[in-house]
Design a protein around this motif. Structure first.
Motif, PDB file in Angstrom:
ATOM      1  N   SER A  63      13.796  28.155  18.235  1.00  0.00           N
ATOM      2  CA  SER A  63      15.125  27.762  18.413  1.00  0.00           C
ATOM      3  C   SER A  63      15.496  27.478  19.777  1.00  0.00           C
ATOM      4  O   SER A  63      16.507  27.751  20.329  1.00  0.00           O
ATOM      5  CB  SER A  63      15.698  29.251  18.125  1.00  0.00           C
ATOM      6  OG  SER A  63      15.158  30.207  19.042  1.00  0.00           O
ATOM      7  N   GLY A  83      13.263  33.590  16.889  1.00  0.00           N
ATOM      8  CA  GLY A  83      14.337  32.457  16.479  1.00  0.00           C
ATOM      9  C   GLY A  83      13.945  31.870  15.132  1.00  0.00           C
ATOM     10  O   GLY A  83      13.106  32.052  14.505  1.00  0.00           O
ATOM     11  N   PRO A  86      19.682  25.710  15.935  1.00  0.00           N
ATOM     12  CA  PRO A  86      19.264  27.060  15.909  1.00  0.00           C
ATOM     13  C   PRO A  86      20.130  27.987  14.925  1.00  0.00           C
ATOM     14  O   PRO A  86      21.515  27.776  14.885  1.00  0.00           O
ATOM     15  CB  PRO A  86      19.437  27.510  17.336  1.00  0.00           C
ATOM     16  CG  PRO A  86      19.468  26.225  17.985  1.00  0.00           C
ATOM     17  CD  PRO A  86      20.123  25.220  17.273  1.00  0.00           C
ATOM     18  N   ASP A  96      19.076  31.534  14.715  1.00  0.00           N
ATOM     19  CA  ASP A  96      19.025  32.763  15.455  1.00  0.00           C
ATOM     20  C   ASP A  96      18.162  32.657  16.690  1.00  0.00           C
ATOM     21  O   ASP A  96      17.515  32.020  16.969  1.00  0.00           O
ATOM     22  CB  ASP A  96      18.089  33.698  14.404  1.00  0.00           C
ATOM     23  CG  ASP A  96      17.852  34.981  14.913  1.00  0.00           C
ATOM     24  OD1 ASP A  96      18.725  35.722  15.063  1.00  0.00           O
ATOM     25  OD2 ASP A  96      16.653  35.409  14.880  1.00  0.00           O
ATOM     26  N   ALA A  97      18.818  33.718  17.771  1.00  0.00           N
ATOM     27  CA  ALA A  97      17.988  33.740  18.843  1.00  0.00           C
ATOM     28  C   ALA A  97      17.905  32.404  19.504  1.00  0.00           C
ATOM     29  O   ALA A  97      16.707  31.885  19.969  1.00  0.00           O
ATOM     30  CB  ALA A  97      16.711  34.305  18.757  1.00  0.00           C
TER      31      ALA A  97
END
Length: 440
Positions: A112, A384, A393, A395-396
Motif C-alpha cells: 500500500s 496494507g 491503497p 488498507d494501511a
C-alpha cells in the motif's frame, strides 16, 4: 530510440546515468573525497554497526506481476501470469517470484505504498531522498540521498572501507546535492559478473607495487617541511592526513578484500545466480559484511519500465532478481546478519492496474509494492492492501518516506536532523517521518 540508447521512457540513457555517477566520483580525487568525509566524525559518529542494502528496481515494477497478484480481477487487470502460494498461508505472489515466496517468512511486503507522481525523475528522487524533484528536467539531486546522508552522519563501519557503495553505478538520484560531492557513492562502474571482475579505483596501476607506493608515500612525506613553510595557513591539500588515508585505501587490503568476489565459495556464487543481478547483490552482502554502511544495487537491464511485452521482460529480469533476493535473505540469516543488515527492494512507482494495448502497464504512483527483510523487523507478513484491481491503497496506506524512515531508524539516524542547504536554509533529512508500525 533503441533499448541500448535509452533505458527509460523519459529518454534518460544508461550512458548519461553512468556519466553522472562518474562525474560525482571522478570530479574529485580520492584524498579530496576523504577530506570532505572527515566532517562526519566532527558531530559525533554513531557506534552502531548496522547497514542497509537498497535494491533499486529502476523503472518501476508492476505490483501485479511481483507481490500483489489479483487472481479474481478481470483478465485485462489480472494479466496472464498465475498466482502462487507462499510460505505464509493465504498470501500469494506472482509466478516469477517463486523463490521469494518460499522465504516470505523472513520477509515483509508492503502493498500500500503510494504517492502522487508518475514521472520517473520526480518519483525516483522521492523514493531515494524523501523529497519530490521540483524540476522534472533536473538530472542532479536537489536533496541528498539516504546513502549520502548516512555517509556523512555515520561513515563506514570499518576503517579503510567506503561508507556508501553503489553497484554497478549510482542510483538515479543517489547523490549528495548540496551536502557535498565527498559524500557521493563509491561506484564499481561494472557488473560483478564480469570476467576477472575488479574495481578500478582500488587497483594499483600496472607496474606500481605496494612497496613502490610506500616509497612514493615516504617521498611525499619528505616534502612536509616545505609544505608547512609554503602553506602557513593550513590550506594545502597535497599531503595531509586524507592523502595518507587515500594511500591506505589503495595500498591496504581492507577495501580490496571486501570487493574480491573470488574469495566467495563457488556454491554461494551459484546460489545467487551467475548473472549481473546475482553477483551484484552477492557483492552488496559481502560489502556490508566488511564494513560498508549503505550498499545500493541498481537492479535493471532490462529496466522495470514495462510499457510493452511485460511478460517477456518480466521473465528476463524477474527470475534472476527473484533468485538473488531470496538467496540474500537466506544468506543473511545463515551468517547471523539478519539483525544487523536491513534490505529494501523498491522502485519509483507501480504500474497501471489495466494492461495497455502493447501488452504492458504504464506509470502509476497511486500504489506500489515494496519488499523488506532483515533489520530485526517483524517478518512473515503483508502490510496494507490495494483495491480489487490493484489501483489504489485499500488498507494501511503508507508513503516512500515511511520506508526511508524505517531505514534511518535501523541506521540510528534521526530523520529530524537538519543540514543547511546552499542558501543556508536548514533542511530536515525527512519532513515526513512516521514509521511503519506493523514492522516494529
Amino acid at each position: 530510440m533503441s533499448r541500448h540508447t535509452a533505458e527509460f521512457c523519459d529518454g534518460i540513457s544508461r550512458r548519461s546515468v553512468v556519466k553522472a555517477g562518474l562525474t560525482g566520483l571522478m570530479g574529485l580525487s580520492l584524498p579530496e573525497i576523504l577530506r570532505l568525509k572527515a566532517h562526519a566524525a566532527e558531530g559525533g559518529r554513531s557506534k552502531q554497526d548496522t547497514a542497509i542494502i537498497f535494491l533499486e528496481l529502476a523503472g518501476g515494477p508492476a505490483q501485479h506481476e511481483t507481490y500483489d497478484p489479483k487472481p479474481h480481477a478481470p483478465s485485462e487487470y489480472r494479466g496472464p501470469l498465475s498466482p502462487i502460494s507462499t510460505a505464509v498461508p493465504g498470501v500469494q505472489f506472482s509466478e516469477f517470484m517463486k523463490e521469494q515466496a518460499r522465504v516470505l517468512d523472513k520477509m515483509a511486503i508492503i502493498r500500500s505504498i503510494h504517492h502522487d507522481s508518475g514521472s520517473h525523475g520526480t518519483s525516483s528522487h522521492l523514493t531515494q531522498t524523501g523529497y519530490y524533484l521540483r524540476d522534472r528536467q533536473n538530472r542532479e539531486n536537489e536533496m541528498p540521498s539516504i546513502g549520502c546522508i548516512t555517509s556523512k552522519v555515520r561513515g563506514s563501519n570499518a576503517d579503510g572501507i567506503p561508507a556508501y557503495v553503489s553497484l554497478p553505478r549510482d542510483m538515479r538520484y543517489g547523490r549528495a546535492a548540496w551536502l557535498g560531492k565527498g559524500y557521493n557513492p563509491f561506484i564499481t562502474a561494472r557488473d560483478a559478473d564480469a570476467k576477472n571482475f575488479t574495481v578500478p579505483n582500488l587497483t594499483l596501476l600496472r607496474g606500481l607495487t605496494a612497496e613502490r607506493l610506500q616509497d612514493r608515500k615516504a617521498l611525499l612525506k619528505g616534502f612536509d617541511a616545505t609544505r608547512e613553510i609554503i602553506d602557513n595557513n593550513g590550506i594545502g591539500d597535497a599531503i595531509d592526513q586524507y592523502t595518507k588515508e587515500a594511500f591506505e585505501m589503495v595500498s591496504g587490503d581492507s577495501a580490496r578484500n571486501a570487493f574480491d568476489l573470488s574469495q566467495e565459495d563457488p556454491k554461494t556464487r551459484d546460489r545467487y545466480g551467475r548473472t549481473a543481478f546475482g553477483q551484484n547483490i552477492l557483492l552488496a552482502r559481502r560489502l556490508v559484511e566488511h564494513g560498508v554502511t549503505v550498499a545500493s544495487v541498481r537492479v535493471t537491464g532490462p529496466s522495470w519500465d514495462d510499457h510493452r511485452d511485460l511478460v517477456k521482460r518480466m521473465r528476463d529480469k524477474g527470475i534472476p532478481y527473484d533468485r538473488a533476493f531470496a538467496a540474500l535473505v537466506e544468506d543473511l540469516h545463515e551468517r547471523g546478519l539478519d539483525k544487523q543488515v536491513m534490505v529494501v527492494a523498491m522502485g519509483e512507482f507501480g504500474r497501471t492496474p489495466k494492461f495497455n494495448r502493447t501488452a504492458g502497464r504504464d506509470h502509476w504512483g497511486r500504489v506500489m509494492s515494496v519488499a523488506l527483510a532483515g533489520g530485526g523487523i517483524k517478518t512473515g507478513q503483508v502490510i496494507g492492501a490495494s483495491d480489487d484491481q490493484g489501483g489504489t491503497p485499500a488498507d494501511a496506506p503508507y508513503r516512500p518516506e515511511n520506508v526511508l524512515a524505517m531505514l534511518y531508524r535501523h541506521l540510528g539516524i534521526d530523520p529530524a536532523t537538519t543540514f543547511p542547504d546552499h542558501s543556508g536554509r536548514p533542511r530536515y533529512i525527512l519532513e515526513r517521518r512516521e514509521l511503519i508500525t506493523e514492522l516494529i
